[in-house]
Design an enzyme around this catalytic site. Sequence first.
Site, mmCIF file in Angstrom:
data_model
loop_
_atom_site.group_PDB
_atom_site.id
_atom_site.type_symbol
_atom_site.label_atom_id
_atom_site.label_comp_id
_atom_site.label_asym_id
_atom_site.label_seq_id
_atom_site.Cartn_x
_atom_site.Cartn_y
_atom_site.Cartn_z
ATOM 1 C CB ALA A 202 -0.914 -0.016 1.221
ATOM 2 C CD GLN B 102 2.148 6.725 4.416
ATOM 3 O OE1 GLN B 102 3.061 6.342 5.145
ATOM 4 N NE2 GLN B 102 2.185 7.904 3.806
ATOM 5 C CB SER B 103 3.976 -0.531 2.102
ATOM 6 O OG SER B 103 4.779 -1.646 2.392
ATOM 7 C CG ASN B 104 4.947 0.023 8.378
ATOM 8 O OD1 ASN B 104 5.188 1.214 8.495
ATOM 9 N ND2 ASN B 104 3.896 -0.555 8.945
ATOM 10 C CB ALA C 240 7.191 -0.198 0.405
#
Length: 341
Positions: free
Chosen positions: A80, A82-84, A86
């Site tokens: 997503a 706001q992916s942690n 990523a």
Amino acid sequence: MSRLDLARFPRLALLERPTPIQPLDRLSAALGPALNGVRLFVKRDDLAPIGGGGNKLRKLEFLLGAARAENADTVITVGALQSNHARLTAAAAARENFACELFLSRSVPRTDPDYVGNGNRFLDDLFGARVHELPADADSLAAAEARANALRAEGRRVYVFPSGGSSAVGSLGYAACAEEIAGQAEAMGVTFAHILTANGSAGTHAGLAAGLFAMGRDPRLAKSYAVLAAQDHAEAETLAKANATLGLLKPGAALSASDIVIDGNHRGPGYGIPTDAMREAVRLMARSEGVLLDPVYSGKAFAGLLHDVRAGRYRPGEAVLFLMTGGVPGLFAYRSAFAEA
């Protein structure tokens, strides 16, 4: 304690292990009689030297280890906006000299400037990743694989990680964590009756369950609170990933559906959508312990833990360990969600 044979898997060191286990004494005092004699502890997987910390680093140790073993020069992953995962892939790739590309979908219905441009999304750029933003209904993994094939045609060597890094290889990180917790508990003279955490892409719970089982321990010690998928889907995904991970650790062994314990009652309207219980949990932890929970994963999972404690679901004297998975940069993306409340 039976040991896991993890040395045969390629691995890069991204953590200072073990991450600490701390008693939640001040929060326990704030809860008062509602605690009913339960002993609360937290394992701080949010504390790490790279990228703002978080549980994905445990998975990335094995994923980037596999990429290095295959002589990859580029890593690609999905998530997503706001992916942690990523954000930490970008940070770890920068440290280990991999080129990094991220395919991020607008799957959470938030369009405020903080969500779109702050938090993890800001850090992705700061770590030097190339970001591809996709609409909510896009197949981000298919887009990532197409990009990987295009790069391979140019002579690049590309390794693709799934969402959350939750492949069997990535989940080895949390099998290793199960072993780490067992060693810490023994040194502390504590027996944890429950190990609780958030369940998004399922790899953290899957790795814990596989690791516990491979060590000859009850995999039901690990319980998770679903924050992404509905409970039945989360159970099926976690079981499949746990067995895939167990297949690497102990070929021929298998977990059954009853070995996977998931509570789907605290997700709220959907992934990444704030709930009042999450906001209360984040504020209580911050104001009693000075510790920050994230709004998407640990905030909702800790809200579930608080609900269960107040409902008397744990026996007096039981030691309960909350595995805190990080994601603090996400708080800055949800500033308006806390202001609204």
